[in-house]
Design a protein around this motif. Structure first.
Motif, short mmCIF file in Angstrom:
data_model
loop_
_atom_site.label_atom_id
_atom_site.label_comp_id
_atom_site.label_asym_id
_atom_site.label_seq_id
_atom_site.Cartn_x
_atom_site.Cartn_y
_atom_site.Cartn_z
N VAL A 1 0.83 -1.20 0.00
CA VAL A 1 0.00 0.00 0.00
C VAL A 1 0.87 1.25 0.00
CG1 VAL A 1 -1.71 1.31 1.32
CG2 VAL A 1 -1.93 -1.17 1.12
N GLY A 2 1.92 1.26 0.85
CA GLY A 2 2.79 2.42 0.92
C GLY A 2 3.51 2.69 -0.39
N MET A 3 4.03 1.64 -1.03
CA MET A 3 4.76 1.82 -2.28
C MET A 3 3.82 2.19 -3.43
SD MET A 3 7.84 1.63 -1.46
CE MET A 3 8.56 1.62 -3.09
N PHE A 4 2.60 1.65 -3.40
CA PHE A 4 1.62 2.04 -4.41
C PHE A 4 1.31 3.52 -4.33
CE2 PHE A 4 -2.83 2.95 -5.42
CZ PHE A 4 -2.88 2.57 -6.76
N ALA A 5 1.11 4.01 -3.11
CA ALA A 5 0.81 5.44 -2.92
C ALA A 5 2.00 6.30 -3.33
CB ALA A 5 0.44 5.70 -1.46
N PHE A 6 3.21 5.87 -2.97
CA PHE A 6 4.42 6.61 -3.34
C PHE A 6 4.53 6.71 -4.87
CE2 PHE A 6 8.87 6.65 -4.64
CZ PHE A 6 9.39 7.67 -3.87
N ALA A 7 4.35 5.57 -5.55
CA ALA A 7 4.47 5.56 -7.01
C ALA A 7 3.36 6.34 -7.68
CB ALA A 7 4.47 4.12 -7.51
N LEU A 8 2.17 6.31 -7.09
CA LEU A 8 1.05 7.05 -7.65
C LEU A 8 1.34 8.55 -7.67
CD1 LEU A 8 -1.88 6.97 -8.73
CD2 LEU A 8 -2.65 7.20 -6.35
N ALA A 9 1.86 9.06 -6.56
CA ALA A 9 2.22 10.49 -6.50
C ALA A 9 3.34 10.81 -7.47
CB ALA A 9 2.62 10.86 -5.08
N LEU A 10 4.27 9.88 -7.63
CA LEU A 10 5.41 10.10 -8.52
C LEU A 10 5.00 10.07 -9.98
CD1 LEU A 10 8.47 10.53 -7.94
CD2 LEU A 10 8.79 8.11 -8.46
N ALA A 11 4.01 9.23 -10.30
CA ALA A 11 3.62 9.03 -11.70
C ALA A 11 2.57 10.04 -12.18
CB ALA A 11 3.08 7.61 -11.89
N LEU A 12 1.83 10.62 -11.26
CA LEU A 12 0.74 11.53 -11.65
C LEU A 12 1.20 12.69 -12.55
CD1 LEU A 12 -1.69 11.87 -8.61
CD2 LEU A 12 -2.23 11.09 -10.91
N PRO A 13 2.29 13.39 -12.21
CA PRO A 13 2.69 14.52 -13.07
C PRO A 13 3.00 14.11 -14.51
CG PRO A 13 3.81 14.61 -10.97
CD PRO A 13 3.15 13.30 -11.02
N PHE A 14 3.66 12.96 -14.67
CA PHE A 14 3.99 12.50 -16.02
C PHE A 14 2.72 12.28 -16.84
CE2 PHE A 14 7.65 11.31 -13.46
CZ PHE A 14 8.70 11.74 -14.25
N THR A 15 1.70 11.71 -16.20
CA THR A 15 0.45 11.44 -16.90
C THR A 15 -0.33 12.72 -17.16
OG1 THR A 15 0.36 9.29 -15.81
CG2 THR A 15 -1.66 10.08 -16.83
N LEU A 16 -0.43 13.58 -16.15
CA LEU A 16 -1.23 14.80 -16.30
C LEU A 16 -0.60 15.77 -17.31
CD1 LEU A 16 -2.20 15.49 -12.57
CD2 LEU A 16 -3.67 14.63 -14.40
N PHE A 17 0.72 15.92 -17.27
CA PHE A 17 1.37 16.82 -18.21
C PHE A 17 1.37 16.26 -19.63
CE2 PHE A 17 3.57 18.49 -14.30
CZ PHE A 17 2.94 19.72 -14.34
N ALA A 18 1.26 14.94 -19.76
CA ALA A 18 1.11 14.35 -21.09
C ALA A 18 -0.28 14.62 -21.64
CB ALA A 18 1.38 12.85 -21.02
N LEU A 19 -1.27 14.61 -20.76
CA LEU A 19 -2.64 14.89 -21.20
C LEU A 19 -2.83 16.38 -21.49
CD1 LEU A 19 -4.61 12.64 -18.65
CD2 LEU A 19 -4.28 12.23 -21.10
N PHE A 20 -2.13 17.21 -20.72
CA PHE A 20 -2.27 18.66 -20.89
C PHE A 20 -0.88 19.27 -21.04
CE2 PHE A 20 -5.60 17.06 -18.05
CZ PHE A 20 -6.74 17.34 -18.80
#
Length: 679
Positions: free
Chosen positions: A388-407
């Motif tokens: 759970v901890g590593m999933f949350a860590f990776a989610l925060a780390l990966a969000l900018p890459f995905t959001l900036f790719a969309l916008f």
């Protein structure tokens, strides 16, 4: 693509699967009597222990948890030889709460009681008593009854000068004509009238399991534990984003994906998969740690002195790295090899390898954060905590890459890299240094060094956070800091937090409880100079007497099912009950009845009860209160808190081990509100 996403989804969901239950039955026994020869035999108790639980060994002493012991009740033609012995892989750990080395078994254990046979016609009756705990709760002292041989034949065959226990078994208590409500398993229960006391027409022992479950139908404490782990992991990922190793990579990587494909939709799709790949990599790491160590080993880390020393040294090294003493780096050939492999491959594999390259390149910044996260999660003993901890860590780390790719237009709004990133790193270094002392404290208590008593620990934290505040004000500088002496308004307000925290901790030097750091500081008994005198004491330790007093006073009741050997019960009393609001509510608004389920005081005579279709004996006062908890509330673990009205009906959901003071205050206030509403 769809198969890839489906596999990731299933992989993620499995890490969150867990089952909760109020009634716990984690230890399963098989018993036998082996006749070794005509003059010797042995009683054998073979236990199978559920994952995450442990059963305590023999000869622990009277001040610790319930030790395993065999109690003889009747015998003829047979005598005990020595004490109960245990066979299995014994684990030895220092326990902070008991200030002693405790021994216990996980997975399985065999208890053997040797006996001497003095007559071919023999009889033996008794019970094995044992204690079992996990990282959140403990069971009351549990018993395994055994009876072998024929009492009449054995008694008749005894010589006249032989010592024979001629006591007669306790007669079964006649079941009262109360409503035979059902317990948590749907099995009809009948409470013997002999243990209900004189409560008039009110049946204070009537089961209220369904009413209690109506307030809450799941294990909220477990939910909170996983939720907090998720929040810690997510915050760790956000902090990692602000470090010099990760922040500059965001626009570079997103631009690469958008330029790599002429089709903009395909470029966005690849960037999204890139973000998902980051999650998979870190989630795999969390699951690997869970599978390699297992829940029992993770729980053991919180008390093992050697591991805590290693954790302390690791965090100090990480803090020094963030302060600029050196830079942690993986071998450059690793990232070069993975990067070249990504260039040679195509499709999803190349994207996954690029994500893996990011993990390697950014290790110098993310490594200390991940290390701190895994250390914190490991000490919770949660089975899925690391995942759970590593999933949350990776989610925060990966969000900018995905959001900036969309916008993609958002890339222009990103602040440029600069000195502010080094401020983030140094700030994290102060946090790592402060938390390192927590683990040194465990080792200090284990070895009895007494170099880090409570006031010493607090003094060091005061200094660390005061220096942290001075750093944010620009009064303290490290090698990589800018020479600019100006401090911005935002940085000024940020400096107020650690400086105020330092001032807050000063009264702790003289014994103030300091609820905000109760989970980190050494126990209060290590304080050499303590001016604080506070605490909550129960008015009653008898259920029926306490209920009668509450009825006369017109107050609701708080039942505290606890144990002398319950570690987490003591933690709750120190960390939560000492809060002024909690103290006021318990002592002034409720009648507190504390019931010790391991009270060894014998009843005037054993009482036989039928529970879940089986007949068992209540031999001690503790057995009586444990039976009350099971039959009335459908629970058998401690600590267990429940609020009831003067008729024994619940006023709120039950509360277990959770050191959240605000949640405990809400628990008490809701019960009081419901009592006044129903009055």
């Amino acid at each position: 693509m769809k198969k890839f996403l489906t596999l990731i989804l299933l992989f993620t969901l499995t890490s969150f699967t867990w089952v909760s239950a109020q009634m716990k039955d984690p230890v399963h026994f098989e018993t036998s009597f082996n006749k070794i020869s005509n003059t010797e035999g042995e009683l054998v108790f073979i236990a199978t222990i559920d994952a995450g639980w442990h059963v305590y060994s023999t000869d622990l002493g009277s001040t610790g948890p319930t030790e395993a012991a065999f109690h003889l009740e009747k015998n003829a033609g047979i005598e005990l030889l020595g004490q109960l012995k245990a066979e299995g892989k014994e684990i030895e750990q220092f326990d902070n709460a008991f200030q002693a080395v405790l021994r216990y078994y996980e997975k399985s254990v065999k208890f053997i009681q040797k006996v001497k046979i003095t007559n071919p016609e023999y009889y033996i009756e008794g019970y094995l008593e044992y204690g079992a705990c996990d990282d959140q709760s403990c069971l009351p002292p549990s018993q395994v009854d055994v009876k072998y041989g024929n009492l009449e034949k054995a008694t008749a065959a005894q010589p006249s000068n032989s010592a024979v226990d001629n006591s007669t078994p306790a007669s079964p208590i006649q079941e009262s004509s109360i409503d035979n409500s059902q317990d948590a398993e749907g099995v009809s229960q009948a409470v013997p009238s002999a243990i209900q006391g004189n409560s008039g027409s009110i049946d204070l022992w009537k089961p209220v399991i369904k009413e209690l479950n109506a307030f809450s139908d799941h294990d909220s404490a477990k939910d909170r534990t996983l939720f907090y782990i998720f929040i810690y992991g997510f915050l760790g990922g956000l902090i990692a984003l602000l470090t010099p190793c990760v922040w500059p990579i965001i626009p570079m990587t997103v631009s690469f994906f958008l330029k790599r494909n002429k089709d903009k939709k395909k470029g966005i799709r690849d960037a999204v998969i890139y973000g998902i790949s980051i999650i998979v990599i870190y989630l795999t790491l969390g699951l690997a740690i869970t599978l390699i160590f297992g829940p029992s080993a993770l729980n053991a880390l919180s008390t093992n002195a050697v591991f805590n020393i290693l954790f302390f040294l690791m965090l100090v090294v990480f803090a020094a790295s963030f302060f600029g003493a050196f830079e942690l780096r993986l071998p450059s050939k690793w990232s070069t090899a993975v990067d070249s492999k990504a260039d040679q491959t195509t499709g999803l594999l190349s994207i996954f390898l690029m994500a893996f390259t990011l993990a390697l390149v950014s290790f110098s910044c993310t490594g200390p954060i991940i290390g701190l996260l895994l250390v914190e999660v490991s000490t919770t003993g949660s089975v899925v905590g690391p995942a759970v901890g590593m999933f949350a860590f990776a989610l925060a780390l990966a969000l900018p890459f995905t959001l900036f790719a969309l916008f993609p237009s958002w890339l222009n709004t990103l602040p440029k890299s600069g000195g502010w990133m080094n401020v983030v790193k140094v700030s994290l270094g102060f946090a790592e240094l402060a938390l390192a002392l927590k683990f040194l404290s465990v080792a200090d208590l284990a070895y009895g060094w007494r170099i880090l008593d409570r006031e010493v620990f607090i003094a060091l934290w005061i200094v660390i956070f005061a220096l942290f505040g001075m750093y944010l004000l620009g009064k303290l500088k490290f090698a990589h800091d800018d020479d600019n002496n100006k401090v911005g308004v935002s940085r000024f307000f940020m400096a107020l937090v650690p400086l105020a925290f330092s001032v807050y901790m000063i009264p702790g030097l003289w014994g103030a409880p300091l609820k905000a750091i109760s989970a980190f500081a050494p126990p209060m008994h290590t304080q050499d100079f303590n001016l604080y005198d506070g605490g909550v004491e129960a008015k009653f330790d008898d259920y029926n007497q306490g209920m009668e007093y509450a009825r006369q006073q017109g107050k609701p009741v708080m039942l505290d099912f606890t144990g002398y050997g319950c570690v987490n019960c003591r933690k709750m009393e120190l960390a939560v009950w000492t809060d002024p609001t909690v103290n006021h509510l318990i002592q002034d608004e409720y009648v507190l009845i504390t019931l010790y389920v391991d009270n060894k005081t014998n009843l005037s005579e054993p009482i036989e009860v039928v529970e879940n279709g089986k007949t068992r004996k209540l031999r001690t006062v503790g057995d009586k209160w444990s039976y009350l908890q099971r039959v009335k509330f459908g629970s058998n673990s401690q600590p267990f808190y429940v609020l009831i009205d003067n008729d024994g009906n619940p006023l709120n959901s039950s509360y277990a081990y959770n050191e959240d003071v605000d949640a405990y205050v809400n628990f008490l206030q809701v019960g009081l509100k419901n009592y006044k509403k129903n009055k």
